[in-house]
Every structure is written in C-alpha cells, then in structure tokens.
Design a protein around this motif. Sequence first.
Motif, short mmCIF file in Angstrom:
data_model
loop_
_atom_site.label_atom_id
_atom_site.label_comp_id
_atom_site.label_asym_id
_atom_site.label_seq_id
_atom_site.Cartn_x
_atom_site.Cartn_y
_atom_site.Cartn_z
N SER A 76 -6.36 -8.73 2.10
CA SER A 76 -6.26 -7.34 2.52
C SER A 76 -5.24 -6.58 1.69
O SER A 76 -5.31 -5.35 1.61
N ASP A 77 -4.28 -7.28 1.09
CA ASP A 77 -3.25 -6.62 0.29
C ASP A 77 -2.96 -7.44 -0.95
O ASP A 77 -3.19 -8.65 -0.98
N ALA A 78 -2.43 -6.79 -1.96
CA ALA A 78 -2.18 -7.45 -3.24
C ALA A 78 -1.04 -8.45 -3.17
O ALA A 78 -0.87 -9.26 -4.09
N ALA A 79 -0.24 -8.40 -2.10
CA ALA A 79 0.84 -9.39 -1.93
C ALA A 79 0.35 -10.63 -1.18
O ALA A 79 1.13 -11.55 -0.95
N ASN A 80 -0.91 -10.62 -0.78
CA ASN A 80 -1.59 -11.81 -0.24
C ASN A 80 -0.99 -12.32 1.06
O ASN A 80 -0.65 -13.50 1.19
N ALA A 81 -0.91 -11.43 2.05
CA ALA A 81 -0.47 -11.86 3.37
C ALA A 81 -1.62 -12.50 4.14
O ALA A 81 -1.45 -13.57 4.73
N ILE A 82 -2.80 -11.86 4.14
CA ILE A 82 -3.93 -12.34 4.94
C ILE A 82 -5.21 -11.82 4.33
O ILE A 82 -5.23 -10.78 3.66
N THR A 83 -6.31 -12.55 4.55
CA THR A 83 -7.60 -12.14 4.00
C THR A 83 -8.35 -11.27 5.02
O THR A 83 -7.98 -11.18 6.19
N VAL A 84 -9.43 -10.66 4.55
CA VAL A 84 -10.36 -10.04 5.48
C VAL A 84 -11.02 -11.16 6.28
O VAL A 84 -10.93 -12.33 5.93
N ASP A 85 -11.71 -10.80 7.35
CA ASP A 85 -12.30 -11.82 8.22
C ASP A 85 -13.73 -12.17 7.81
O ASP A 85 -14.59 -12.41 8.66
N LYS A 86 -14.00 -12.18 6.52
CA LYS A 86 -15.30 -12.55 5.97
C LYS A 86 -15.08 -13.34 4.68
O LYS A 86 -14.04 -13.20 4.03
N THR A 87 -16.05 -14.14 4.30
CA THR A 87 -16.03 -14.70 2.96
C THR A 87 -16.22 -13.54 1.98
O THR A 87 -16.91 -12.58 2.29
N PRO A 88 -15.65 -13.62 0.76
CA PRO A 88 -15.44 -12.40 -0.03
C PRO A 88 -16.47 -12.07 -1.11
O PRO A 88 -16.18 -11.26 -1.99
N ALA A 89 -17.68 -12.64 -1.09
CA ALA A 89 -18.60 -12.41 -2.20
C ALA A 89 -18.89 -10.92 -2.41
O ALA A 89 -18.94 -10.44 -3.55
N ALA A 90 -19.10 -10.18 -1.33
CA ALA A 90 -19.39 -8.75 -1.47
C ALA A 90 -18.20 -8.02 -2.08
O ALA A 90 -18.38 -7.06 -2.85
N LEU A 91 -17.00 -8.46 -1.75
CA LEU A 91 -15.80 -7.84 -2.32
C LEU A 91 -15.66 -8.12 -3.81
O LEU A 91 -15.14 -7.28 -4.55
N TRP A 92 -16.12 -9.28 -4.26
CA TRP A 92 -15.97 -9.60 -5.67
C TRP A 92 -16.64 -8.56 -6.56
O TRP A 92 -16.11 -8.15 -7.58
N ILE A 93 -17.82 -8.13 -6.16
CA ILE A 93 -18.55 -7.13 -6.95
C ILE A 93 -17.80 -5.81 -6.95
O ILE A 93 -17.64 -5.16 -8.00
N VAL A 94 -17.31 -5.40 -5.80
CA VAL A 94 -16.57 -4.13 -5.72
C VAL A 94 -15.24 -4.24 -6.46
O VAL A 94 -14.81 -3.29 -7.13
N ASP A 95 -14.58 -5.38 -6.35
CA ASP A 95 -13.32 -5.59 -7.08
C ASP A 95 -13.52 -5.39 -8.59
O ASP A 95 -12.68 -4.75 -9.26
N LEU A 96 -14.60 -5.94 -9.11
CA LEU A 96 -14.86 -5.78 -10.54
C LEU A 96 -15.14 -4.32 -10.88
O LEU A 96 -14.71 -3.83 -11.95
N SER A 97 -15.83 -3.62 -10.00
CA SER A 97 -16.07 -2.20 -10.22
C SER A 97 -14.76 -1.42 -10.24
O SER A 97 -14.55 -0.54 -11.08
#
Length: 622
Positions: A76-97
Amino acid sequence: MSLVAVDPVVKEIGAQEQPTTLRMAGRERLAVAVLLVATAVLYLWNLSSSGWANAFYSAAAQAGGSNWTAMLFGSSDAANAITVDKTPAALWIVDLSVRLFGLNSWSILVPQALEGVAAVALLYAAVRRAAGPAAALLAGTVLALTPVAALIFRFNNPDALLVLLLVVAAYCVQRGIEKDAGRWWFVGAGAAVGFGFLAKMLQAFLVLPGLAAAALTAGDRPMRGRFGDLLAAGAAMVVSGGWYLLLVELWPTSSRPYIGGSQHDSIVELVLGYNGFGRLTGEETGGLGNMNFDAGAGRLFGSQMGADIAWLLPAAVICLVAGLIVTRRAPRTDRTRAALLLWGGWLLVTAVVFSFMNGIVHPYYTVALAPAVAALIGIGTTLLWQRRNDIRAATAMSGMVLVTAILAAVLLARQGDPMPWLRAAVAVGGVGSAALLLVSAWLDRRVVPAVATLALLSCLAGPAAYAVATAATPHSGAIPSVGPSRGGGPFGGFGGMFGAPEPGPALTARLSADAADYRWAAAVVGSSNAAGYQLATGAPVMAVGGFNGTDPAPTLDEFIGHVDAHRIHYFIQSRIMGGFGGRTTSGSQDASRIAEWVENHFTPITVDDVTIYDLTQRGQNT
C-alpha cells in the motif's frame, strides 16, 4: 420431429454449418474495426473524470511505481508496511504504466480500458471459431455494452484483468479442441487461469468446470489424450499461479511487507480464508461481518446486482438450452456445442456461486458473468435465427425477446426511471418484435431483417443506455455502481470505509513538510484512509490494520517501536466501518489499541478540521 430449419439454405443438424475459413472478408474486417473502435471510445472517453477511482489501488500503484519491493508484493505504501488484500497481478500492469507515464488518472485507468477492448476482441475471435462472424459480432457487442463491463473496464479494481485472462483461457481451450491442435493451447489456457488467480485468487477457478467439460467432450484426441490435455493445463495453472505463493511464503518476513487481509502474515491464509472460503461461508476473520441479506436464487436480479448484469441473463439461459437441443445430434467434436458447454459451464457455476455466497460480495463482481452471457447470446441467437422458420426456434426467439424486454422495463423502472421514454420504447418494441418473430415464417422476406433489427434494438437498448450512462458518470471509492449518478450507489453512505479522504491544503502541506526525514509521513487506521493522504502528499503513509483496520499490522509494540525510532511523523485520527480505530468483533484489535495509545500520549492538533498528532512530541498529553 427433430429441430431442423425449414429454410432450405440450412442443413440437417448432423451436417450443421461450421466456420469454413478463418480469413476475414473486407466487410467483416470493417465490422470488427467499428466494434473495437466504438468499445475503445466507450471505455476511454472522459476517463480521467473518475480521478483516482479506487484510491486504495491507486495508492498501491503509486507505491509500486516508485519501489520495486512494493511492486512485487503489492504494498500500500513505498515504505512497505502492508500489502493490499489481494494478490498483486493487476497492480503489476498499472505499476509499469505509472513508471512509464507518471502517476495520474490516465496512467492508472487506461490499462483497464485496454484490457476491456482486448477482452471484446478475444471474445469475438473465440465465438467466431465456434459459430461464425455474425455470432461473434453480436457476442462482442453484448460484452462491450454490458453495464458492469462499462463500469469495471473504466475502473482500477482487479476484475478487469481477471476477465481478460479468463477469456484468453476460453479462447485457448477452443483452439485446443480443434483438429490437429497442439497441447500447447491447453498449457496456455492453464497459464491464463493461473495468472488470473494472481489477479483475484480463487474466483479465477469458477470457469474451470466449463473449460474442462468442453475439452473432455469435444477434444480431437482419444480420451487418454484429452485427459493428458487437462493434466497439462492443470500443471501450467499450478506453476503460473503457485510460484508467487511459494515466493511470498519463503521470503523472510523481516524484508517484506505484512500480507494484508491475513491475521498471521500469510498469503496462503489470505487466499483460503479472507478472500477464499470465507467469501462463501461469511466467516471471514478480519472482515466487518456479513452485510449481505439477499443471498439466494434471485440475487442476480435483485436491487443490488440486477442493473449490473441481469438484462440478458434469461436470454443467455434460453440460448444455452436451445443451442444444446439444436446441436444434440452433432458429432462429438462439434465446435459449436463445445462452445456452448464451455460458456454455459462458465455462466452456471459462476452464477450459482455469486447467488448463494454468504461472505463479502459486491455487485461489480458480476462482470465475470459478462463474457459468458455475451458468448451464449451470440451463439444461441445465431443458431435459432438460422432455423427461424421452424416454429420451435421461432417460439424460443420470441420468448427470449419478450422476457428480455419485460425484464429491461422492470430494471429501468427500479432504478428511478431516469429515462421513462426508453422504458416505453423497449416494452413496445419488445412485445411487437416478439409477436412478429413468432410468425416470421409467414412474413415477407423483405420484412424479416427489419423485425430482427427491432428485436435486437429492444433487447440491447436498456443495457446499452446504462452502459453509456455508466461511462458518463465519474466513479470513486471501493464499490462503484452502474448507471446514472445516484449519490454514490447503494453503499454511498459508507464513505469512511469505502472512499478515501481528500485533505485540505493546510493539512497536505503539513504532512508533506519534512516527509523525506521519516519512513512514513503519517499513520492512519484503514488502507483507504491512508491512500487519500498518500496520494495527496506523495509520501508513504502507514495503513494501520490494513483495509478494515483489523489486521495485526503493526502490533501496538511494533508501532511504539516505530515511534521511538522516529520513523513516523504524524498519526491522523479517522473513522472506518465498524467504529473508530477498527473496533470490530472479528480480527485484531491492535488498531484500536494504537489509536488509544496515541490519544493518551500525544496532544491533538486540528488542521483543516482533521485531528492529527505529532509523534515526535511524545509526553505532552500523558
């Protein structure tokens, strides 16, 4: 008497028409281009009006776009406290964008829209191989104009990627069952489902019975070879989805973020519990209790989900049943029947699960039904139209149009009737075209195309109008709704949990000042709350307790350790569903303990009507 067409151009079912060529004629290429361009316009037009859309995922994209560890785990944050409550494949595509084009509404939402266009194109390709270009064009049109598709393909929830990958899997299975097809098509199908699992976990597996039924029934191999195809697909699915679970479980917990949505920092627990079987039973540790009171056979037609997906559901079932009757005497390897089994299994299994699950379920989940509904409409309608001079086929078409028109009128009236003229037009057109279809064998041939056009317009006008209205309406929060703006939809009053705050300029400036000197500029209970402050400031904000404030991340002792080490600058007072600070009857109570500890040890400061605490000034309120 067997169900065969009286029309002399249509042959007996045993020799029913199959696509004879894969080469597109010029007219077909033009039609496909128009379909895809129109879909792109619908999904891309004024896309930035939704701003951050679901700020929860936009903040994660902000984090992943700037930090590779955050991207890998879906933090959820760049300091890596906690993840979203889903596996992140959909985020990977948006992250690259975001990495390529910077952080903005377009870079976050355009990938979803393009996934929607790709899903329509692949559905067209799949249906065309089974039933020809006319069926494919109708199927693609229905998918593009399904209201929940117009919603999700303009929004940044993970469902968009899930739907695209499942359509990929269906296409691969249809290719794999054809004559002389290689086993690699089934490997591709398994890999697509496995990656879909990394987008939205166990929901991806709901299509497996339909895919397996088509492969086992119609595959162009002996039974042993067909089982081998399924084993290859299963192995590919396990590898493409399982590698990530293994990586996360083996990764040292001290060097990765906490797995949001779990109570024991375990991604396996997340997959099987909160986002797994807990969704079926309602026993979701860390959830906010079962807020669903409409479980049952009528849920998909009810006030919550009806406008999203119900418009053509009865028609799809009619098309499935009629199509299976029509193809009952076809050869075992018949492509059309195989497609009906594939899409019909997809539809029925997913519909039953969505109807009766007792855990967290939202209306937009029904986008997973849209490809199956569209494919069945395309295939079944084409089969019936080819046999329109048979009274049974004509009766099926007439009933399908009549039921669809009546349902559309009910759904339009239920939603406050924002377009009363449309309801009247759909009702009149539907009843009239249904009556004419019933006697189509006796109509002048020159009139029949006009009757078909009227029937199609009557059936598609309701969902098309709602799809356009959906695209024209900005959407934000975690639970978007279809149709014209109605004050935030059925969950609009839950902004504290489902929406993200928009801090004022003074608070934004205060949180941003000296943010680089701290690991987290601030901490606040709830991931959506943290997302609002993080997107406004551009600095990491700790989401205490994860999405619901019910995860033990961090514990009170860990939080105090962060404060003592001067890693967090401010704590922001907030409310989320279930009470202040995450007080719920399920899951961890650490978030509420942290909020109470801060209140007891620090002096409150009000900035832009928000109470904050400077965690570097400890002892002022003891």
